[in-house]
Design an enzyme around this catalytic site. Structure first.
Site, PDB file in Angstrom:
ATOM      1  N   ASN A  31      -0.365 -87.626  36.775  1.00  0.00           N
ATOM      2  CA  ASN A  31      -1.717 -87.094  36.642  1.00  0.00           C
ATOM      3  C   ASN A  31      -1.739 -86.322  35.322  1.00  0.00           C
ATOM      4  OD1 ASN A  31      -4.125 -85.738  36.806  1.00  0.00           O
ATOM      5  ND2 ASN A  31      -3.771 -84.874  38.836  1.00  0.00           N
TER       6      ASN A  31
ATOM      7  N   ARG B 255      -3.423 -91.325  37.914  1.00  0.00           N
ATOM      8  CA  ARG B 255      -4.746 -90.844  38.267  1.00  0.00           C
ATOM      9  C   ARG B 255      -5.629 -91.014  37.039  1.00  0.00           C
ATOM     10  NH1 ARG B 255      -7.285 -84.958  38.400  1.00  0.00           N
ATOM     11  NH2 ARG B 255      -9.204 -85.524  39.425  1.00  0.00           N
TER      12      ARG B 255
ATOM     13  N   GLY C  81     -12.409 -77.237  42.324  1.00  0.00           N
ATOM     14  CA  GLY C  81     -13.563 -78.127  42.330  1.00  0.00           C
ATOM     15  C   GLY C  81     -13.814 -78.480  43.780  1.00  0.00           C
TER      16      GLY C  81
ATOM     17  N   ASN D 156      -6.812 -73.865  54.129  1.00  0.00           N
ATOM     18  CA  ASN D 156      -6.274 -72.524  54.369  1.00  0.00           C
ATOM     19  C   ASN D 156      -7.269 -71.443  54.778  1.00  0.00           C
ATOM     20  OD1 ASN D 156      -3.467 -73.040  53.516  1.00  0.00           O
ATOM     21  ND2 ASN D 156      -4.447 -73.519  51.567  1.00  0.00           N
TER      22      ASN D 156
HETATM   23  P1  ADP Z   1      -7.564 -77.690  42.820  1.00  0.00           P
HETATM   24  O1  ADP Z   1      -8.987 -78.070  43.015  1.00  0.00           O
HETATM   25  O2  ADP Z   1      -7.291 -77.071  41.487  1.00  0.00           O
HETATM   26  O3  ADP Z   1      -6.577 -78.774  43.231  1.00  0.00           O
HETATM   27  P2  ADP Z   1      -6.787 -76.349  45.283  1.00  0.00           P
HETATM   28  O4  ADP Z   1      -7.187 -77.505  46.151  1.00  0.00           O
HETATM   29  O5  ADP Z   1      -5.362 -75.996  45.218  1.00  0.00           O
HETATM   30  O6  ADP Z   1      -7.349 -76.484  43.818  1.00  0.00           O
HETATM   31  O7  ADP Z   1      -7.614 -75.086  45.803  1.00  0.00           O
HETATM   32  C1  ADP Z   1      -7.621 -73.863  45.149  1.00  0.00           C
HETATM   33  C2  ADP Z   1      -8.450 -72.871  45.959  1.00  0.00           C
HETATM   34  O8  ADP Z   1      -7.853 -72.724  47.256  1.00  0.00           O
HETATM   35  C3  ADP Z   1      -8.542 -71.481  45.343  1.00  0.00           C
HETATM   36  O9  ADP Z   1      -9.890 -71.015  45.325  1.00  0.00           O
HETATM   37  C4  ADP Z   1      -7.720 -70.643  46.311  1.00  0.00           C
HETATM   38  O10 ADP Z   1      -8.211 -69.377  46.401  1.00  0.00           O
HETATM   39  C5  ADP Z   1      -7.927 -71.366  47.615  1.00  0.00           C
HETATM   40  N1  ADP Z   1      -6.902 -70.985  48.590  1.00  0.00           N
HETATM   41  C6  ADP Z   1      -5.601 -71.265  48.567  1.00  0.00           C
HETATM   42  N2  ADP Z   1      -4.968 -70.662  49.621  1.00  0.00           N
HETATM   43  C7  ADP Z   1      -5.927 -69.980  50.307  1.00  0.00           C
HETATM   44  C8  ADP Z   1      -5.924 -69.142  51.474  1.00  0.00           C
HETATM   45  N3  ADP Z   1      -4.812 -68.903  52.155  1.00  0.00           N
HETATM   46  N4  ADP Z   1      -7.099 -68.619  51.865  1.00  0.00           N
HETATM   47  C9  ADP Z   1      -8.234 -68.865  51.190  1.00  0.00           C
HETATM   48  N5  ADP Z   1      -8.300 -69.627  50.089  1.00  0.00           N
HETATM   49  C10 ADP Z   1      -7.160 -70.177  49.650  1.00  0.00           C
END
Ligand code: ADP
Length: 393
Positions: A10, A90, A209, A329
């Site tokens: 990616n 990707r 996103g 999460n």
């Molecule tokens: P990307 O879109 O960059 O792949 P991710 O899918 O990893 O991002 O998501 C990032 C988001 O997930 C962030 O806003 C982060 O705060 C949120 N996040 C990660 N762990 C938790 C948690 N335990 N509780 C709430 N939000 C979470």
């Protein structure tokens, strides 16, 4: 051709994420960050053993091609006998043409270059990754897997904007994004919740996103992201759907250039702009500030507004699946959204909702009319699976 080992790449503007699969299993993952400046590579095995963790020399950090050679060296350090059989990439944009992954021949590569205008921040880097992989793994098949491909089942009424038809024909359409994630969840439902896998499902991919997809019988009906990843839900730093009139007003009233408005809506808006605190959900959830609480309420409400449209367009709802960093999460976000669906007979199991989605978590009560779930997504795994299918076909 039997494919045993697949490298998934990616490639972004300054980073390359990689994951190595043997069969269906991920055995190694890592990332190079800071390309073009002071770059760093980190890679570890599935068991957590650090294989490489070091700075790249200026020569190595020069471009995607040179960086790919470092990844190659890392793979050799992991397993000196290792043969990569195929590389899955990707690629964000596949235009209106590609509804499935494609083996990248020289002709296909030249065609993919013509899509660069559609995703100028992503596609040129994705293609640089393909170029680098061709040099690092000569003679091995490279497969392009598109984020937009899953959404090509949308009918005209969902794909078109109500502007003169000429623009639709020339490619101004709702392309949608996060296709690997939606596709993975659609397939995974057959394993973890077969009773809804062929039904009407809304998948909420909530990360930095975020977008949602209405999926019926495993196929995309429509999705919240549009021509670009700016559309739809409010996100970490993106406004999501906004009255185009606001853009004209920003330009006329505040004298902003198109570039400045784009920056405002992509980088300074969303949760960051609304809260003035952070784009990170964890910061907002841990804050005592009423402004943070209001931003979170706004976030959930935007999900519900969009979800109402997706459900109505499908004419019903059997299940909602949350995924992405927030979806997997954040119990708070899931609870807020699910409570808003009580009018449909959705019943949240508060206790189950305290969990995190490692694999698949059911968060609805058995009596719920709508199945509520959180499932950990696996975009790289999906790319590996598709790459194998193309190469073995
Ligand atoms: P990307 O879109 O960059 O792949 P991710 O899918 O990893 O991002 O998501 C990032 C988001 O997930 C962030 O806003 C982060 O705060 C949120 N996040 C990660 N762990 C938790 C948690 N335990 N509780 C709430 N939000 C979470």
């Amino acid at each position: 051709m039997t494919i045993e080992t697949i490298l998934v790449l990616n490639a972004g503007s300054s980073s390359i994420k990689f994951q190595l699969f043997k069969g269906e299993e991920s055995v190694l993952s890592g990332q190079i960050d800071g390309l073009g400046a002071s770059a760093w590579i980190k890679g570890k095995s599935a068991e957590g053993a650090v294989i490489m963790d070091r700075a790249l020399s200026d020569e190595e950090a020069k471009n995607h091609n040179t960086a790919l050679q470092v990844i190659l060296a890392l793979l050799k350090e992991f397993d000196s006998e290792l043969e990569v059989d195929a590389i899955g990439h990707r690629v964000v944009h596949g235009s209106a043409k590609y509804s499935a992954p494609v083996l990248v021949t020289d002709e296909v590569f030249a065609e993919l270059e013509t899509f660069n205008d559609l995703a100028p921040l992503h596609n040129p880097h994705n293609l640089a990754g393909i170029q680098g992989a061709k040099e690092a793994f000569p003679g091995k098949p490279n497969v392009a897997c598109f984020d937009t491909a899953f959404h090509r089942t949308q009918e005209f009424k969902n794909e078109a904007y109500a502007i003169p038809l000429k623009y639709y024909e020339e490619g101004v359409r709702r392309y949608g994004m996060h296709g690997q994630s939606f596709h993975y969840i659609a397939e995974e439902l057959h394993n973890v919740a077969p009773e809804v896998a062929n039904g009407k499902v809304v998948v909420a991919h909530l990360g930095n996103g975020a977008s949602m997809c209405a999926i019926e019988n495993g196929k995309c009906v429509t999705t919240t992201m549009g021509f670009t990843p700016l559309d739809g839900l409010a996100m970490g730093t993106r406004s999501g759907t906004i009255d185009a009139g606001v853009v004209f007003y920003m330009m006329d009233h505040y004298g902003m250039s198109a570039k400045e408005v784009a920056n405002l809506l992509n980088k300074e808006s969303g949760m960051k702009g609304l809260s003035g605190i952070s784009q990170d959900m964890r910061d907002l959830e841990n804050s005592d500030s009423p402004v943070a609480a209001r931003a979170l309420e706004y976030y959930e409400n935007r999900i519900l507004r969009e979800m109402g449209g997706l459900i109505a367009v499908m004419g019903g709802l059997d299940a909602v699946v949350f995924t992405g960093g927030i979806g997997e999460n954040s119990s708070q976000t899931r609870a807020g959204v699910c409570k808003g669906l009580e009018f449909l007979g959705a019943e949240l199991d508060e206790e189950a909702n305290k969990g995190r989605a490692k694999d698949a978590l059911v968060i609805s009560k058995p009596s719920s009319k709508v199945k509520l779930m959180a499932i950990a997504t696996d975009e790289e795994g999906m790319i590996a699976r598709q790459t194998r299918a193309i190469c073995e076909a």
